[in-house]
Design a protein around this motif. Structure first.
Motif, PDB file in Angstrom:
ATOM      1  N   HIS A  56       0.839  -1.199   0.000  1.00 31.34           N
ATOM      2  CA  HIS A  56       0.000   0.000   0.000  1.00 31.34           C
ATOM      3  C   HIS A  56       0.876   1.253   0.000  1.00 31.34           C
ATOM      4  CE1 HIS A  56      -3.600   2.420   0.566  1.00 31.34           C
ATOM      5  NE2 HIS A  56      -2.877   3.140   1.415  1.00 31.34           N
ATOM      6  N   MET A  57       1.927   1.255   0.810  1.00 29.48           N
ATOM      7  CA  MET A  57       2.810   2.415   0.868  1.00 29.48           C
ATOM      8  C   MET A  57       3.416   2.707  -0.506  1.00 29.48           C
ATOM      9  SD  MET A  57       6.349   3.039   2.996  1.00 29.48           S
ATOM     10  CE  MET A  57       7.277   1.961   1.906  1.00 29.48           C
ATOM     11  N   LEU A  58       3.947   1.681  -1.151  1.00 29.90           N
ATOM     12  CA  LEU A  58       4.576   1.885  -2.454  1.00 29.90           C
ATOM     13  C   LEU A  58       3.557   2.333  -3.503  1.00 29.90           C
ATOM     14  CD1 LEU A  58       7.005  -1.149  -2.348  1.00 29.90           C
ATOM     15  CD2 LEU A  58       7.600   1.285  -2.129  1.00 29.90           C
ATOM     16  N   SER A  59       2.362   1.746  -3.476  1.00 27.95           N
ATOM     17  CA  SER A  59       1.295   2.171  -4.396  1.00 27.95           C
ATOM     18  C   SER A  59       0.889   3.610  -4.107  1.00 27.95           C
ATOM     19  CB  SER A  59       0.076   1.250  -4.272  1.00 27.95           C
ATOM     20  OG  SER A  59       0.404  -0.056  -4.671  1.00 27.95           O
ATOM     21  N   TYR A  60       0.818   3.956  -2.824  1.00 25.17           N
ATOM     22  CA  TYR A  60       0.426   5.313  -2.435  1.00 25.17           C
ATOM     23  C   TYR A  60       1.468   6.331  -2.896  1.00 25.17           C
ATOM     24  CZ  TYR A  60      -0.976   9.353   0.204  1.00 25.17           C
ATOM     25  OH  TYR A  60      -1.354  10.627   0.541  1.00 25.17           O
ATOM     26  N   LEU A  61       2.740   6.052  -2.657  1.00 25.14           N
ATOM     27  CA  LEU A  61       3.783   6.990  -3.065  1.00 25.14           C
ATOM     28  C   LEU A  61       3.759   7.205  -4.580  1.00 25.14           C
ATOM     29  CD1 LEU A  61       6.684   5.779  -0.740  1.00 25.14           C
ATOM     30  CD2 LEU A  61       5.200   7.793  -0.428  1.00 25.14           C
ATOM     31  N   HIS A  62       3.544   6.149  -5.333  1.00 24.38           N
ATOM     32  CA  HIS A  62       3.438   6.250  -6.788  1.00 24.38           C
ATOM     33  C   HIS A  62       2.230   7.106  -7.174  1.00 24.38           C
ATOM     34  CE1 HIS A  62       3.709   5.094 -10.997  1.00 24.38           C
ATOM     35  NE2 HIS A  62       2.440   4.751 -10.935  1.00 24.38           N
ATOM     36  N   THR A  63       1.110   6.850  -6.528  1.00 23.23           N
ATOM     37  CA  THR A  63      -0.118   7.605  -6.801  1.00 23.23           C
ATOM     38  C   THR A  63       0.071   9.080  -6.449  1.00 23.23           C
ATOM     39  OG1 THR A  63      -1.424   5.623  -6.380  1.00 23.23           O
ATOM     40  CG2 THR A  63      -2.596   7.709  -6.271  1.00 23.23           C
ATOM     41  N   ALA A  64       0.764   9.351  -5.357  1.00 24.32           N
ATOM     42  CA  ALA A  64       1.019  10.735  -4.948  1.00 24.32           C
ATOM     43  C   ALA A  64       1.848  11.469  -5.994  1.00 24.32           C
ATOM     44  CB  ALA A  64       1.712  10.763  -3.590  1.00 24.32           C
ATOM     45  N   VAL A  65       2.877  10.819  -6.507  1.00 31.61           N
ATOM     46  CA  VAL A  65       3.712  11.446  -7.546  1.00 31.61           C
ATOM     47  C   VAL A  65       2.859  11.786  -8.762  1.00 31.61           C
ATOM     48  CG1 VAL A  65       5.565  11.010  -9.225  1.00 31.61           C
ATOM     49  CG2 VAL A  65       5.885  10.412  -6.824  1.00 31.61           C
ATOM     50  N   ALA A 100      -0.234  12.405  -8.894  1.00 31.50           N
ATOM     51  CA  ALA A 100      -1.202  13.453  -8.572  1.00 31.50           C
ATOM     52  C   ALA A 100      -0.532  14.778  -8.222  1.00 31.50           C
ATOM     53  CB  ALA A 100      -2.095  13.003  -7.417  1.00 31.50           C
ATOM     54  N   GLY A 101       0.796  14.803  -8.170  1.00 25.40           N
ATOM     55  CA  GLY A 101       1.505  16.027  -7.836  1.00 25.40           C
ATOM     56  C   GLY A 101       1.524  16.347  -6.353  1.00 25.40           C
ATOM     57  N   VAL A 102       1.319  15.334  -5.513  1.00 24.43           N
ATOM     58  CA  VAL A 102       1.343  15.520  -4.071  1.00 24.43           C
ATOM     59  C   VAL A 102       2.739  15.153  -3.563  1.00 24.43           C
ATOM     60  CG1 VAL A 102       0.423  14.679  -1.875  1.00 24.43           C
ATOM     61  CG2 VAL A 102      -1.129  15.070  -3.800  1.00 24.43           C
ATOM     62  N   THR A 103       3.338  16.038  -2.784  1.00 28.94           N
ATOM     63  CA  THR A 103       4.672  15.791  -2.248  1.00 28.94           C
ATOM     64  C   THR A 103       4.548  15.220  -0.838  1.00 28.94           C
ATOM     65  OG1 THR A 103       5.589  17.583  -3.562  1.00 28.94           O
ATOM     66  CG2 THR A 103       6.911  16.815  -1.694  1.00 28.94           C
ATOM     67  N   VAL A 104       4.858  13.944  -0.713  1.00 29.07           N
ATOM     68  CA  VAL A 104       4.855  13.266   0.583  1.00 29.07           C
ATOM     69  C   VAL A 104       6.245  13.403   1.174  1.00 29.07           C
ATOM     70  CG1 VAL A 104       4.592  11.034   1.747  1.00 29.07           C
ATOM     71  CG2 VAL A 104       3.069  11.646  -0.157  1.00 29.07           C
ATOM     72  N   VAL A 105       6.324  13.837   2.446  1.00 28.13           N
ATOM     73  CA  VAL A 105       7.629  13.984   3.093  1.00 28.13           C
ATOM     74  C   VAL A 105       7.845  12.966   4.207  1.00 28.13           C
ATOM     75  CG1 VAL A 105       7.884  16.405   2.450  1.00 28.13           C
ATOM     76  CG2 VAL A 105       6.782  15.820   4.624  1.00 28.13           C
ATOM     77  N   ALA A 106       6.788  12.267   4.635  1.00 24.19           N
ATOM     78  CA  ALA A 106       6.919  11.210   5.642  1.00 24.19           C
ATOM     79  C   ALA A 106       5.719  10.275   5.529  1.00 24.19           C
ATOM     80  CB  ALA A 106       6.998  11.795   7.053  1.00 24.19           C
ATOM     81  N   TYR A 107       5.964   9.015   5.870  1.00 24.47           N
ATOM     82  CA  TYR A 107       4.912   7.990   5.795  1.00 24.47           C
ATOM     83  C   TYR A 107       5.234   6.929   6.834  1.00 24.47           C
ATOM     84  CZ  TYR A 107       1.732   4.552   3.637  1.00 24.47           C
ATOM     85  OH  TYR A 107       0.724   3.652   3.377  1.00 24.47           O
ATOM     86  N   ARG A 108       4.241   6.571   7.616  1.00 22.37           N
ATOM     87  CA  ARG A 108       4.377   5.494   8.603  1.00 22.37           C
ATOM     88  C   ARG A 108       3.033   4.782   8.681  1.00 22.37           C
ATOM     89  NH1 ARG A 108       7.179   4.174  13.505  1.00 22.37           N
ATOM     90  NH2 ARG A 108       5.787   3.020  14.859  1.00 22.37           N
ATOM     91  N   ASP A 109       3.066   3.472   8.858  1.00 21.38           N
ATOM     92  CA  ASP A 109       1.827   2.700   8.972  1.00 21.38           C
ATOM     93  C   ASP A 109       1.939   1.770  10.168  1.00 21.38           C
ATOM     94  OD1 ASP A 109      -0.445   1.117   8.668  1.00 21.38           O
ATOM     95  OD2 ASP A 109      -0.198   0.926   6.504  1.00 21.38           O
ATOM     96  N   LEU A 114      -6.530  16.107  -0.970  1.00 11.96           N
ATOM     97  CA  LEU A 114      -6.196  15.242  -2.105  1.00 11.96           C
ATOM     98  C   LEU A 114      -5.354  14.059  -1.646  1.00 11.96           C
ATOM     99  CD1 LEU A 114      -6.024  14.469  -5.080  1.00 11.96           C
ATOM    100  CD2 LEU A 114      -4.162  16.161  -5.320  1.00 11.96           C
ATOM    101  N   ALA A 115      -4.370  14.319  -0.814  1.00 18.37           N
ATOM    102  CA  ALA A 115      -3.501  13.248  -0.323  1.00 18.37           C
ATOM    103  C   ALA A 115      -4.310  12.185   0.412  1.00 18.37           C
ATOM    104  CB  ALA A 115      -2.416  13.825   0.583  1.00 18.37           C
ATOM    105  N   ALA A 175      -7.458  11.444  -0.085  1.00 18.36           N
ATOM    106  CA  ALA A 175      -8.293  10.735  -1.062  1.00 18.36           C
ATOM    107  C   ALA A 175      -7.509   9.728  -1.897  1.00 18.36           C
ATOM    108  CB  ALA A 175      -8.979  11.745  -1.981  1.00 18.36           C
ATOM    109  N   LEU A 176      -6.217   9.912  -2.028  1.00 13.75           N
ATOM    110  CA  LEU A 176      -5.405   9.028  -2.875  1.00 13.75           C
ATOM    111  C   LEU A 176      -5.284   7.606  -2.339  1.00 13.75           C
ATOM    112  CD1 LEU A 176      -2.490  11.427  -3.898  1.00 13.75           C
ATOM    113  CD2 LEU A 176      -4.452  10.711  -5.284  1.00 13.75           C
ATOM    114  N   HIS A 177      -5.642   7.390  -1.080  1.00 11.65           N
ATOM    115  CA  HIS A 177      -5.530   6.041  -0.516  1.00 11.65           C
ATOM    116  C   HIS A 177      -6.443   5.052  -1.229  1.00 11.65           C
ATOM    117  CE1 HIS A 177      -2.692   6.712   2.721  1.00 11.65           C
ATOM    118  NE2 HIS A 177      -3.260   7.888   2.878  1.00 11.65           N
ATOM    119  N   ALA A 178      -7.598   5.502  -1.692  1.00  8.44           N
ATOM    120  CA  ALA A 178      -8.517   4.593  -2.402  1.00  8.44           C
ATOM    121  C   ALA A 178      -7.878   4.084  -3.692  1.00  8.44           C
ATOM    122  CB  ALA A 178      -9.839   5.300  -2.688  1.00  8.44           C
ATOM    123  N   GLU A 179      -7.265   4.984  -4.454  1.00 10.47           N
ATOM    124  CA  GLU A 179      -6.593   4.583  -5.690  1.00 10.47           C
ATOM    125  C   GLU A 179      -5.403   3.682  -5.395  1.00 10.47           C
ATOM    126  OE1 GLU A 179      -4.278   6.582  -9.482  1.00 10.47           O
ATOM    127  OE2 GLU A 179      -5.601   7.851  -8.288  1.00 10.47           O
TER     128      GLU A 179
END
Length: 154
Positions: free
Chosen positions: A70-79, A81-90, A124-125, A127-131
């Motif tokens: 999910h993290m890897l899919s999310y980071l790809h989806t964020a890129v 969509a033009g969303v800059t993620v600076v940290a991620y933890r699950d 937007l960030a 909402a990207l979890h569904a995709e």
């Protein structure tokens, strides 16, 4: 045309205490998961199944695979969509129901905590979890629900 990808690894049992599987409590559940040019994973059964609590168990590895996918899919989806993620933890959890000698996972809940660079991107960030969920190969391969409880901040 669909493409196929193959993955290979080795699992070796290292829990022979000298008498093999001569009795249920006579052998260790330790194993080593390995693949070329990767650090080995020291594995075991879960403690509840007479395993070594200091080693990864298959149940944890399944949850980890779902969370990582999910993290890897999310980071790809964020890129995309033009969303800059600076940290991620699950902090993910899973529930397994045991029935006799068998059992199965009944659900996994992922709790991604995402930090984005711009407060204007939070909605937007989130909402990207569904995709990202729809794009996760591992989640698409399991027969139980994978829930998401994301929290996004800037």
């Amino acid at each position: 045309m669909p493409s196929e990808h193959s993955f290979a690894l080795s699992v070796e049992w290292v829990g022979n205490r000298g008498s093999g599987t001569s009795g249920y409590r006579e052998y260790g559940r330790q194993g080593i998961v390995s693949a070329p040019s990767k650090q080995p994973i020291e594995a075991s059964a879960a403690r509840v199944f007479h395993g070594d609590a200091d080693r990864w168990n298959p149940e944890e590895l399944l949850i980890a695979a779902l969370a990582e996918c999910h993290m890897l899919s999310y980071l790809h989806t964020a890129v995309r969509a033009g969303v800059t993620v600076v940290a991620y933890r699950d902090d993910a959890t899973g529930t397994m129901a045991q029935q006799g000698n068998g059992g199965r996972f009944t659900e996994v809940t992922l709790r991604p905590q995402v930090v984005v660079a711009d407060e204007a991107q939070i909605e937007l960030a989130q909402a990207l979890h569904a995709e990202a969920s729809a794009d996760c190969f591992i989640a698409a391969s399991v027969n139980f629900p994978v829930h998401h409880e994301p929290v996004t901040s800037a």
